[in-house]
Design a protein around this motif. Structure first.
Motif, PDB file in Angstrom:
ATOM      1  N   GLY A  54      28.311 -75.537 -16.412  1.00 31.90           N
ATOM      2  CA  GLY A  54      29.515 -74.967 -15.813  1.00 31.90           C
ATOM      3  C   GLY A  54      29.934 -73.663 -16.472  1.00 31.90           C
ATOM      4  N   ARG A  55      29.307 -73.333 -17.582  1.00 34.33           N
ATOM      5  CA  ARG A  55      29.674 -72.104 -18.295  1.00 34.33           C
ATOM      6  C   ARG A  55      28.478 -71.179 -18.480  1.00 34.33           C
ATOM      7  NH1 ARG A  55      34.585 -72.913 -21.187  1.00 34.33           N
ATOM      8  NH2 ARG A  55      34.032 -71.508 -22.855  1.00 34.33           N
ATOM      9  N   ARG A  56      27.373 -71.499 -17.796  1.00 31.05           N
ATOM     10  CA  ARG A  56      26.162 -70.706 -17.996  1.00 31.05           C
ATOM     11  C   ARG A  56      26.337 -69.325 -17.347  1.00 31.05           C
ATOM     12  NH1 ARG A  56      22.368 -72.758 -20.880  1.00 31.05           N
ATOM     13  NH2 ARG A  56      22.680 -74.813 -19.996  1.00 31.05           N
ATOM     14  N   LEU A  57      26.067 -68.281 -18.098  1.00 29.83           N
ATOM     15  CA  LEU A  57      26.233 -66.922 -17.578  1.00 29.83           C
ATOM     16  C   LEU A  57      24.874 -66.245 -17.510  1.00 29.83           C
ATOM     17  CD1 LEU A  57      29.309 -65.887 -19.731  1.00 29.83           C
ATOM     18  CD2 LEU A  57      29.331 -66.475 -17.325  1.00 29.83           C
ATOM     19  N   ARG A  58      24.443 -65.929 -16.313  1.00 29.79           N
ATOM     20  CA  ARG A  58      23.183 -65.194 -16.175  1.00 29.79           C
ATOM     21  C   ARG A  58      23.438 -63.693 -16.150  1.00 29.79           C
ATOM     22  NH1 ARG A  58      22.876 -69.899 -13.797  1.00 29.79           N
ATOM     23  NH2 ARG A  58      21.174 -71.237 -14.449  1.00 29.79           N
ATOM     24  N   SER A  59      24.590 -63.335 -15.673  1.00 29.15           N
ATOM     25  CA  SER A  59      24.975 -61.923 -15.710  1.00 29.15           C
ATOM     26  C   SER A  59      26.493 -61.853 -15.786  1.00 29.15           C
ATOM     27  CB  SER A  59      24.492 -61.214 -14.442  1.00 29.15           C
ATOM     28  OG  SER A  59      25.334 -61.577 -13.368  1.00 29.15           O
ATOM     29  N   SER A  60      27.000 -60.645 -15.915  1.00 33.07           N
ATOM     30  CA  SER A  60      28.447 -60.513 -16.062  1.00 33.07           C
ATOM     31  C   SER A  60      29.181 -60.784 -14.754  1.00 33.07           C
ATOM     32  CB  SER A  60      28.784 -59.112 -16.594  1.00 33.07           C
ATOM     33  OG  SER A  60      28.204 -58.147 -15.750  1.00 33.07           O
ATOM     34  N   LYS A  61      28.437 -61.055 -13.689  1.00 35.26           N
ATOM     35  CA  LYS A  61      29.111 -61.365 -12.421  1.00 35.26           C
ATOM     36  C   LYS A  61      29.425 -62.847 -12.298  1.00 35.26           C
ATOM     37  CE  LYS A  61      26.950 -57.587  -9.921  1.00 35.26           C
ATOM     38  NZ  LYS A  61      25.891 -57.263 -10.925  1.00 35.26           N
ATOM     39  N   ASP A  62      28.805 -63.650 -13.157  1.00 39.41           N
ATOM     40  CA  ASP A  62      28.975 -65.099 -13.042  1.00 39.41           C
ATOM     41  C   ASP A  62      30.363 -65.543 -13.490  1.00 39.41           C
ATOM     42  OD1 ASP A  62      26.491 -65.237 -12.115  1.00 39.41           O
ATOM     43  OD2 ASP A  62      25.600 -66.270 -13.827  1.00 39.41           O
ATOM     44  N   ALA A  63      30.745 -66.702 -12.968  1.00 40.18           N
ATOM     45  CA  ALA A  63      32.014 -67.300 -13.371  1.00 40.18           C
ATOM     46  C   ALA A  63      31.735 -68.424 -14.358  1.00 40.18           C
ATOM     47  CB  ALA A  63      32.747 -67.844 -12.150  1.00 40.18           C
ATOM     48  N   MET A  64      32.743 -68.821 -15.080  1.00 43.40           N
ATOM     49  CA  MET A  64      32.575 -69.949 -15.979  1.00 43.40           C
ATOM     50  C   MET A  64      33.843 -70.786 -16.012  1.00 43.40           C
ATOM     51  SD  MET A  64      32.653 -67.890 -19.601  1.00 43.40           S
ATOM     52  CE  MET A  64      32.735 -69.225 -20.754  1.00 43.40           C
ATOM     53  N   SER A  65      33.690 -72.025 -16.450  1.00 41.42           N
ATOM     54  CA  SER A  65      34.847 -72.916 -16.462  1.00 41.42           C
ATOM     55  C   SER A  65      35.735 -72.607 -17.668  1.00 41.42           C
ATOM     56  CB  SER A  65      34.385 -74.368 -16.508  1.00 41.42           C
ATOM     57  OG  SER A  65      33.796 -74.650 -17.749  1.00 41.42           O
ATOM     58  N   ARG A  66      36.903 -73.186 -17.650  1.00 48.38           N
ATOM     59  CA  ARG A  66      37.830 -72.982 -18.760  1.00 48.38           C
ATOM     60  C   ARG A  66      38.218 -74.349 -19.311  1.00 48.38           C
ATOM     61  NH1 ARG A  66      42.160 -69.508 -16.726  1.00 48.38           N
ATOM     62  NH2 ARG A  66      40.719 -67.841 -17.260  1.00 48.38           N
ATOM     63  N   LEU A  67      38.170 -74.480 -20.623  1.00 47.48           N
ATOM     64  CA  LEU A  67      38.464 -75.768 -21.252  1.00 47.48           C
ATOM     65  C   LEU A  67      39.713 -75.668 -22.115  1.00 47.48           C
ATOM     66  CD1 LEU A  67      37.736 -78.683 -22.168  1.00 47.48           C
ATOM     67  CD2 LEU A  67      36.272 -77.660 -23.908  1.00 47.48           C
ATOM     68  N   TYR A  68      40.681 -76.507 -21.809  1.00 46.81           N
ATOM     69  CA  TYR A  68      41.861 -76.655 -22.665  1.00 46.81           C
ATOM     70  C   TYR A  68      41.703 -77.964 -23.426  1.00 46.81           C
ATOM     71  CZ  TYR A  68      44.016 -73.364 -19.347  1.00 46.81           C
ATOM     72  OH  TYR A  68      44.311 -72.281 -18.554  1.00 46.81           O
ATOM     73  N   VAL A  69      41.940 -77.926 -24.706  1.00 50.68           N
ATOM     74  CA  VAL A  69      41.845 -79.151 -25.493  1.00 50.68           C
ATOM     75  C   VAL A  69      43.152 -79.369 -26.235  1.00 50.68           C
ATOM     76  CG1 VAL A  69      40.663 -80.299 -27.392  1.00 50.68           C
ATOM     77  CG2 VAL A  69      39.354 -78.970 -25.756  1.00 50.68           C
ATOM     78  N   VAL A  70      43.669 -80.581 -26.094  1.00 52.57           N
ATOM     79  CA  VAL A  70      44.850 -80.966 -26.862  1.00 52.57           C
ATOM     80  C   VAL A  70      44.399 -82.092 -27.771  1.00 52.57           C
ATOM     81  CG1 VAL A  70      47.198 -81.860 -26.738  1.00 52.57           C
ATOM     82  CG2 VAL A  70      46.328 -80.386 -24.920  1.00 52.57           C
TER      83      VAL A  70
END
Lengths: 1053, 213
Positions: A280-296
């Protein structure tokens, strides 16, 4: 003399993040400046000075003596070589080719999930665990504990025979005693018989349990494990009325909120979760999106190290945070049902930073369907129920998470169940107790008094791998078979089932749970002749079930008459079933996952009631601290305490080896007046323990993090007396965390901790590069730009590396979670020795692959001194094209191969250590002693024979005085090359996988031919995030890195 | 004034004698190092059963691979299991005294213990399959086994000897005398005359990690 000035260490450029390894590092003073020779704790916790028998060798007289002996031996070498025998088989087993390993699929229970594995076996001797790609909970990967499980199998201190009251007995004795005892129960249907076992995933164990119930309908089977998922299960029961399990699709999520959930390391299903999270966070280029993780979370975990935003909050405050978040979500149009909303509306958001509610809720709401919260197993059931309500409101069900029926529908809340058993014993209702696995005397909640209760049972049996704390208190102990030496089956989280097939006949005469349950149930109720037959019956049932068939008769004329639910009979050819069985064994998956059932309706009223009813924990403050209990990433609940690999593996967060510690935040340490290594006394509810302190930034204030599984007394030679046993503080009311703890300095000598991250300083050089997603989009080659340009010119003429295979590796720092699976995989593959705590302290650890963990203080990603963000950097030999080590070797023991490998010829090495001295990456390790024999197993006369069976025959076992380092798993390269040559074809990309790459749950490592334009590694090396580590030195490393990218919420920084 | 004591007059003599002795020593050691005494060429221990390769491989014409079945697919050519002997010897020479240990092994399941002749150090990883499929015949390393009554170590199996062939083959490919058609691998009498088309491009390793790992 060289006139070259040393390379200037570049000052961090203005605005660059500050990297530090620990608090001392940041403050400038270094812990290692004044090393005080440590005192070694002995088994009783006393301190003694280390044994001085090494001193003999280094005295003048000893040295002369040793040299004389050496000269004499040199002369003797000219004698005739020893006669060696070749011992072939008498009758060749089918499918065995001596010298060529075979691979078998099997399955391993890891908490509430089963991980499919492939085991490499050399002439019947299993040596290495790898992930099984066709198994959905493995997807080709295994975690560190799974990798190390092979060492548990060969543990020389496993129990070897049944024993009665500590005296050896035979299985026949035990069977007679058991039969006699069970015979007494037939008249009252077994009302006075109890069985205790850890939660099971095995359909056959459940079947055998039913068989036992047929014979003894009134007997009860209790479930207990110190590390369990009961809270999640009870939460699901509240929310849905059924104990469903949740499988999160971390790869499909855009926003993840982890509420005290270490889903990347210690929670159930972590291997699959890590795969998903990394994808979910793999970036092949700068156009890719990735997930965001909040941890409490209260204590820093592997998940916390990978968070984009991390909130330090005491564990007892996490539920309050979740409720406040639910309220805030309602304001953003994600409404949990009215009843639940009413229950949570009373919550106070005091002390929670506003953005952590407003911005997080907004982010979740904006990603409906692709966002969820994940609740940690130590949090109460009411929070799990609320989590279900939030996820339902977010529309995550079916989109980014699925729910499946639980593997064992009859399992009860473990704590209640164990309490019921203890109460029954107290009420004199139990005459016989059979404990299958587990170690309840060591890990049961302290307030139950389980050990005392157990002593009251007239006939108690403990089946376990070791004669442990529980065995010692039982009237009988019987050896239990390891998963790699017995037939079994396991159901994974996604409901697919797998056969656990034995790799080797039981080494120590152990029997499996299935066999023991069948023995108790008797042949009338459990008619299968062996555990093998039992598994076949279960698997056949599962396979037929997939075709809608429910029952079968015997085989007639090669056909089996089976009928479906309506009673319609259809004949199935027996040969078909046999083929299915073979396929199940070969692929490692016997039945495919079921379709996710239709989501159950949410019982909002029950959730609201559970929230209203919940016991609100007392407030945490400086006078009333909180202690939290978490499973150890290495020992889990203590079961792996005798495993040398896991003992020596640095903890992913603290980097401590051979110990656990009481972790406190810098502020709390200051308030308590303690520092790292001080001993403290922790008192909760009248019980107290002493433990060593480790001050760790990122820990929640007023919260002390304790890890389970240490301080064993009957684990074996390796595990006894290591670390601090925290179970005495753990009660039925506070299995996850307890509030109201008092902490006082205990005085005495500081505790002797050994930690690896202190070794090898970066001297301020920028080592690991990172950017935020926004920066990455603006400046795709940030890593290269932040890196210092090459300054040093090559010393020699450049080699031509444009022809043939050129091996290279690429490591994606964005994917690496720092879990440590690769470290153990490397030890297992390459016969890397264990050196022991004292030698690690001396900086002599032998890990070819280490994971450096740096804390980062950086405004852009929200890292502060109290709560820094983390970056993990796996580092092994980078195989420099201009290798500094090669230039200084006086005997050409380390040279460069034509395929770019920096090769080490051990038999040439004379141990000058010039190479290690000249290596800027500090990845070379020297055998100061013959580690295998002279370190942790010294007292037993060297590495036990059973552990030698684990060693990889294709890798030289290095001796004293030899330098060693990562070889890029050259044995795998060579065998793949030989295979391709033999088959007259070219090597395919991906055919060679190094041990670290193979096991990595995050797919952070890729290896291959960098001359092949289409290979995966070439594609990685060409990505914009690439950088060469310390490339300013002109070493031209073959291992390159891809910079880390964080995805902070712009509204929160 | 005399600076040096008289006894020093003997020094040149001593130095000369010492140097000569040292030189002889060095020559001796180098000679020994490369001689068959060190590499043990000719080593030929007695085996528990006097199995004759001359009879089986030579006169009877059994192919090497009848017994050494894995030579084309594994690192080890493999000494055959007792079973392989019994394939024939349960009908041929069933009461031979010399075959007694084989029959005992077959009946009791206790494996035979043969004496190893061709031995490499533990830090050397040798793979039969890659050599055989490259066109290196059995005889190249083992000599004319088909003429040996009792197997004898024919070649030094030293690193220099290995490299001689590796270097020659890398340079000359099929023109190297060590290479033959793969079909002729087990043909002990094969004579290399002129060019042989190699089965693949031959690129034998000369670097350390080729054999040491």
């Amino acid at each position: 003399m060289s006139k070259r000035a040393p390379h200037p260490v570049r000052e961090p450029y203005p605005g660059s993040p500050q990297y530090w390894r620990n608090l001392e590092d940041r403050g400038g003073a270094r812990e290692a400046d004044a090393p005080e020779f440590p005192k070694l704790p002995d088994g009783n916790g006393h301190f003694t000075t280390p044994p001085s028998d090494e001193a003999w060798l280094v005295s003048r007289r000893g040295l002369l003596g040793a040299m004389t002996a050496t000269m004499a031996l040199v002369g003797a070498e000219g004698c005739r070589r020893p006669l060696e025998k070749i011992v072939p088989y008498t009758k060749m087993p089918e499918d065995v080719i001596p010298g060529v390993p075979s691979h078998y699929s099997t399955v391993l229970q890891r908490r509430g999930d089963a991980v499919g594995v492939i085991v490499e076996s050399h002439e019947g001797r299993p040596t290495k665990i790898e992930g099984n790609e066709s198994h959905q909970s493995s997807l080709g990967a295994v975690d560190a504990v799974g990798q190390a499980s092979i060492l548990d199998l060969y543990d020389p201190e496993r129990s070897t025979s049944p024993s009665r009251g500590g005296a050896p007995a035979s299985w026949a004795d035990f069977e007679a005693a058991l039969a006699g005892k069970l015979g007494e129960f037939d008249k009252d249907q077994g009302a006075r018989l109890r069985v205790l076992m850890p939660p099971t995933l095995s359909p056959t164990v459940i079947r055998m349990r039913a068989a036992l119930a047929q014979r003894f309908p009134k007997a009860r089977v209790h479930t207990w494990s110190a590390v369990n998922d009961s809270n999640a299960r009870e939460g699901a029961k509240i929310a849905f009325g059924e104990p469903v399990t949740t499988l999160y699709a971390y790869d499909r999520a855009k926003v993840i909120v982890a509420l005290d959930s270490d889903f990347l390391q210690t929670e159930t299903g972590s291997v699959r979760a890590t795969k998903g999270f990394a994808n979910g966070r793999r970036l092949r280029s700068s156009k890719d999106a990735m997930s965001r993780l909040y941890v409490v979370e209260p204590a820093r975990t592997v998940t916390g190290m990978n968070a984009d935003h991390r909130l330090r909050l005491p564990a007892s405050d996490v539920e309050r945070y979740a409720q406040a978040l639910a309220v805030e979500l309602g304001k953003n149009g994600v409404a949990v049902s009215d009843e639940v909303a009413r229950s949570v509306s009373k919550v106070s958001a005091e002390g929670i930073p506003a953005p952590w509610l407003v911005a997080v809720a907004k982010d979740l709401a904006a990603n409906r369907g692709r966002a969820f919260v994940s609740v940690g197993s130590r949090q109460p059931a009411s929070l799990h129920a609320l989590g279900h309500a939030i996820n339902a409101a977010l529309g995550a069900v079916g989109q980014s998470l699925m729910r499946f029926p639980a593997a064992d529908p009859d399992e009860l809340d473990n704590t209640t169940d164990l309490k019921a058993l203890t109460d029954a014993i107290g009420g004199n209702q139990v005459d016989a107790l059979v404990i299958l696995g587990g170690n309840p005397v060591y890990d049961a909640p302290a307030d139950l008094g389980f050990a005392a209760a157990l002593a009251k049972v007239p006939f108690s049996v403990h089946a376990s791998l070791f004669v442990d704390e529980t065995s010692a208190k039982c009237s009988w102990h019987v050896p239990r078979a390891h998963a790699y030496e017995s037939w079994g089956d396991q159901r994974a989280l996604d409901t697919s089932t797998s056969v656990q097939q034995p790799l080797i006949a039981p080494l120590y005469d152990g029997r499996s749970d299935i066999e023991l349950l069948a023995l108790m149930a008797g042949p009338m109720n459990a008619p299968d002749k062996s555990s093998y037959e039992a598994i076949r019956t279960t698997v056949r049932g599962g396979i037929l079930g997939q075709h809608g068939l429910v029952g079968c008769g015997p085989v007639l004329d090669g056909k089996i008459e089976c009928h479906d639910a309506t009673g319609k009979v259809s004949p199935v050819p027996a040969v078909e079933l046999e083929r299915e069985w073979s396929r199940a064994l070969a692929s490692g998956v016997s039945t495919r996952p079921q379709q996710a059932p239709t989501p159950l309706p949410l019982r909002a009223g029950d959730i609201a009631a559970a929230i209203d009813k919940r016991v609100v924990p007392a407030a945490v403050g400086p006078s009333s601290l909180e202690v939290t209990f978490a499973p150890c990433p290495k020992m889990v609940d203590g079961a792996h305490a005798n495993n040398t690999w896991l003992q020596e593996m640095p903890d992913p967060v603290t980097k401590l080896v051979w110990d656990n510690a009481a972790i406190v935040s810098p502020a709390t340490a200051k308030a308590l007046g303690v520092a790292s290594k001080d001993m403290i006394k922790i008192t909760v509810g009248g019980q107290s323990i002493n433990a060593g302190v480790w001050v760790l930034p990122g820990q929640a204030d007023n919260s002390v993090a304790l890890t389970l599984g240490w301080g064993r007394t009957k684990a074996g030679r390796i595990g006894n007396g290591r670390g601090f046993d925290v179970y005495p503080l753990r009660t039925t009311q506070a299995l996850g965390f307890a509030v109201g703890a008092q902490v006082a300095k205990a005085g005495g000598d500081p505790y002797f901790f050994a930690q690896t991250q202190e070794h090898d300083s970066t001297e301020g050089r920028p080592i690991a590069h990172e950017a935020t997603l926004a920066e990455y989009k603006q400046k795709p080659n940030f890593a290269e730009l932040d890196n210092a340009p090459q300054r040093a010119l090559p010393l020699w003429n450049q080699q031509d590396y444009s022809q043939g295979h050129q091996w290279g590796m690429s490591i994606d720092l964005n994917a690496c979670t720092g879990c440590g699976a690769c470290v153990i995989a490397c030890m297992s593959e390459n016969n890397v020795p264990v050196v022991g705590k004292l030698e690690v302290w001396r900086g002599r650890e032998m890990h070819w692959l280490r994971i450096d963990r740096y804390w980062v203080e950086d405004e852009k990603s929200g890292g502060t001194v109290d709560n820094p963000v983390a970056i993990n950097e796996p580092l092994a030999c980078v195989h420099c094209e201009e290798a500094p080590c090669e230039n200084v070797c006086p005997v050409n023991a380390t040279t460069h191969g034509p395929e770019g490998l920096n090769e080490m010829a051990y038999n040439r090495c004379i141990g000058t250590r010039y190479c290690a001295n000249n290596c800027p990456y500090k990845v070379r390790h020297f055998n100061y002693l013959n580690w295998h024999n002279d370190s942790v197993w010294k007292e037993t006369g060297g590495l036990p024979e059973s552990l030698q069976m684990q060693q990889n025959p294709n890798v030289t076992v290095r001796f004293r005085g030899v330098m060693e380092k990562c070889t890029y798993c050259v044995q795998r390269i060579q065998s793949a090359k030989i295979r391709s040559k033999r088959e007259y074809r070219e090597l395919k990309d991906g055919e060679i996988r190094t041990a670290c790459q193979q096991t990595c749950p995050a797919d952070a490592i890729v290896f291959g031919d960098i001359n092949d334009p289409n290979s995966m590694v070439t594609r990685w090396v060409r990505t914009d995030r690439r950088f060469g580590l310390l490339q300013e030195l002109g070493t031209r490393p073959r291992t390159t890195y891809l910079g880390k990218v964080r995805n902070p919420n712009p509204e929160m920084v | 004034m005399q600076i040096f004591p008289r006894s020093l007059n003997k020094l040149p003599l001593l130095v000369g004698a010492g140097a000569t002795a040292g030189l002889v020593g060095v020559v001796f050691f180098i000679w020994y190092w490369f001689s068959p005494y060190f590499t043990q060429v000719g080593y030929s221990p007695k085996q528990p059963v006097p199995y004759s390769h001359r009879l089986h491989a030579g006169q009877l014409g059994l192919d090497c691979r009848y017994c050494h079945v894995n030579v084309e697919r594994a690192p080890l050519a493999m000494v055959p299991p007792t079973e392989t002997c019994m394939n024939c010897h349960q009908v041929v020479k069933t009461d031979s005294k010399m075959l007694e240990p084989i029959r005992v092994s077959w009946q009791t399941g206790v494996p035979m213990e043969w004496n190893r002749i061709h031995k490499l150090p533990d830090y050397v990883y040798f793979d039969h399959s890659v050599h055989v499929t490259a066109g290196v015949g059995c005889a190249a390393c083992h000599g004319r086994i088909d003429q040996m009554e009792q197997v004898r170590m024919e070649k030094p199996l030293s690193m220099g000897w290995c490299l001689e062939c590796h270097r020659d083959v890398k340079e000359k490919q099929g023109d190297s005398e060590f290479i033959r058609p793969v079909s002729q691998i087990t043909n002990m009498a094969f004579v290399h005359d002129g060019h042989v088309e190699p089965p693949r491009h031959l690129n034998p390793p000369e670097n350390c990690a080729g054999c040491h790992r």
